[in-house]
Design a protein around this motif. Structure first.
Motif, mmCIF file in Angstrom:
data_model
loop_
_atom_site.group_PDB
_atom_site.id
_atom_site.type_symbol
_atom_site.label_atom_id
_atom_site.label_comp_id
_atom_site.label_asym_id
_atom_site.label_seq_id
_atom_site.Cartn_x
_atom_site.Cartn_y
_atom_site.Cartn_z
ATOM 1 N N ILE A 131 0.876 -1.166 0.000
ATOM 2 C CA ILE A 131 0.000 0.000 0.000
ATOM 3 C C ILE A 131 0.918 1.221 0.000
ATOM 4 O O ILE A 131 1.821 1.308 0.817
ATOM 5 N N ARG A 144 7.419 -2.198 -7.759
ATOM 6 C CA ARG A 144 6.556 -2.652 -8.854
ATOM 7 C C ARG A 144 7.134 -3.905 -9.499
ATOM 8 O O ARG A 144 6.403 -4.782 -9.944
ATOM 9 N N LEU A 150 -0.466 -3.891 -5.721
ATOM 10 C CA LEU A 150 -0.186 -2.544 -5.225
ATOM 11 C C LEU A 150 -1.485 -1.754 -5.121
ATOM 12 O O LEU A 150 -2.251 -1.662 -6.083
ATOM 13 N N VAL A 151 -1.739 -1.192 -3.947
ATOM 14 C CA VAL A 151 -2.879 -0.303 -3.721
ATOM 15 C C VAL A 151 -2.326 1.097 -3.494
ATOM 16 O O VAL A 151 -1.468 1.297 -2.634
ATOM 17 N N MET A 152 -2.820 2.077 -4.240
ATOM 18 C CA MET A 152 -2.333 3.446 -4.143
ATOM 19 C C MET A 152 -3.332 4.302 -3.366
ATOM 20 O O MET A 152 -4.541 4.229 -3.600
ATOM 21 N N SER A 155 -3.221 9.177 -4.675
ATOM 22 C CA SER A 155 -2.257 9.099 -5.785
ATOM 23 C C SER A 155 -2.995 9.087 -7.112
ATOM 24 O O SER A 155 -4.221 8.914 -7.165
ATOM 25 N N ASP A 159 -2.585 5.858 -12.884
ATOM 26 C CA ASP A 159 -1.434 4.957 -12.772
ATOM 27 C C ASP A 159 -1.921 3.526 -12.976
ATOM 28 O O ASP A 159 -2.535 2.929 -12.100
ATOM 29 N N ALA A 162 -1.303 0.020 -10.660
ATOM 30 C CA ALA A 162 -1.925 -0.293 -9.370
ATOM 31 C C ALA A 162 -3.124 -1.210 -9.555
ATOM 32 O O ALA A 162 -3.807 -1.175 -10.577
ATOM 33 N N TRP A 165 -7.211 1.855 -5.973
ATOM 34 C CA TRP A 165 -6.904 3.203 -5.516
ATOM 35 C C TRP A 165 -7.892 3.600 -4.425
ATOM 36 O O TRP A 165 -9.059 3.220 -4.464
ATOM 37 N N ARG A 323 -13.458 1.489 -5.995
ATOM 38 C CA ARG A 323 -12.644 2.702 -6.119
ATOM 39 C C ARG A 323 -13.290 3.793 -5.289
ATOM 40 O O ARG A 323 -14.486 4.046 -5.424
#
Length: 342
Positions: A131, A144, A150-152, A155, A159, A162, A165, A323
């Motif tokens: 995260i 990456r 991957l959690v943003m 941001s 992108d 990810a 988000w 989201r």
């Protein structure tokens, strides 16, 4: 008289939990692994969790990791450990993680701009996911490359690297600031912008320009500074020393810069808000420590962390991650007032 050493009490097992709860070990595994929905009733799940708590049962994570290939550990990458906002994000993420027997490792990346190195010999071997909060687009290159989900947070939603988000409605926060100051009658503004090149600060600048640009007679001048009090003070001192009519409002990208702006105003022999209004962003503890207290934008940092961890759990379990754009709110305090009469 000799005393025989008493044997250490045995650690409760999942078999003990199953026996006392009146269920099978498979049911215990489903409930404590948070995979019970649709397979076990809510009442049974609560009974199993209650029994585990009463017995003091803790899963054997080492054995579970060998069996499932999961470490039940998430990495939270933040730009700085000294900023209260990120501490609150961690609090929220850790609370949700604990409910699911996950751990959260906190890891700083310099200013959110320098590359965050792989914190372990191989992050892939030690973590289930990452995260990242308020990071520059190129700050996560090494992580990456691990192939971890991957959690943003806070941001750029464009992108595409990810899996999910969780964002704050930063643009609306800056619009609220602009509407508040315009409503008080301000027309001459200085934007004290962060020198850190990240999505969240770019959004603040764009939203402020757009909000003020449609109002006739407004003037906006932008100065930048690193995120610390002294840098903010020095940047505002330079701005106030420039030729031409002085600004009546200083719009700052965060509360730390706003504290510096207030110091600069006082050093010029002026008063906040009688001569110049000052606004911040984030609503840190600092906002009520200064005098007058700061008008600022409150951000639900703990909720950001909670939803970020929940999104990572969804991704790991193959569920679609929602989201989110979390609402923010203006907190009007004593640092803003109508501009002085010319």
């Amino acid at each position: 008289m000799s005393s025989a050493r008493q044997p250490a009490p045995s650690r409760p097992t999942s078999r003990d939990v199953a026996r006392d709860a009146g269920v099978s070990q498979a049911t215990v595994s489903l409930v404590l692994g948070d995979k019970w929905r649709g397979r076990v009733s809510a009442a049974t799940a609560e009974r199993v969790r209650g029994t585990a708590r009463e017995l003091g049962y803790r899963p054997n994570f080492a054995a579970r990791s060998l069996r499932t290939g999961r470490t039940r550990t998430a990495l939270l990458v933040v730009p700085a450990l000294t900023n209260e906002f990120f501490a609150r994000v961690h609090t929220g993420a850790a609370a949700v993680a604990a409910e699911h027997d996950f751990g959260v490792v906190l890891y700083p990346s310099p200013d959110g701009t320098g590359p965050a190195r792989d914190p372990f010999a191989s992050a892939r071997a030690a973590l289930d996911g990452v995260i990242a909060s308020s990071m520059a687009a190129d700050a996560l290159g090494a992580l990456r490359g691990t192939g971890l989900p991957l959690v943003m947070l806070d941001s750029d939603p464009e992108d595409h690297g990810a899996a999910a988000w969780v964002n704050l409605d930063i643009a609306d926060g800056m619009r609220q600031v602009a509407d508040h100051l315009l409503g008080l009658g301000h027309r001459r503004f200085v934007h004290l912008a962060s020198a850190v090149d990240t999505w969240t600060f770019a959004v603040r600048a764009r939203a402020l320009r757009e909000a003020l640009g449609g109002v006739p007679g407004t003037v906006l001048h932008t100065v930048t500074a690193p995120l610390d009090v002294r840098a903010g003070r020095e940047a505002v001192e330079r701005a106030l020393g420039s030729p031409g009519p002085p600004p009546t409002a200083l719009v700052c990208d965060d509360d730390i810069l706003a504290a510096g702006a207030c110091k600069a105003v006082r050093r010029r022999g002026l008063r906040v808000p009688d001569d110049i209004s000052v606004t911040g962003f984030d609503d840190l503890a600092l906002a009520t420590a200064v005098e007058p207290e700061l008008t600022t934008v409150g951000l639900p940092a703990e909720q950001v962390g909670e939803q970020g961890m929940a999104a990572l759990l969804d991704v790991l379990e193959g569920r679609p991650a929602a989201r989110h754009d979390l609402p923010v709110r203006l907190v009007a305090r004593g640092s803003t007032a109508p501009p002085p009469v010319a």
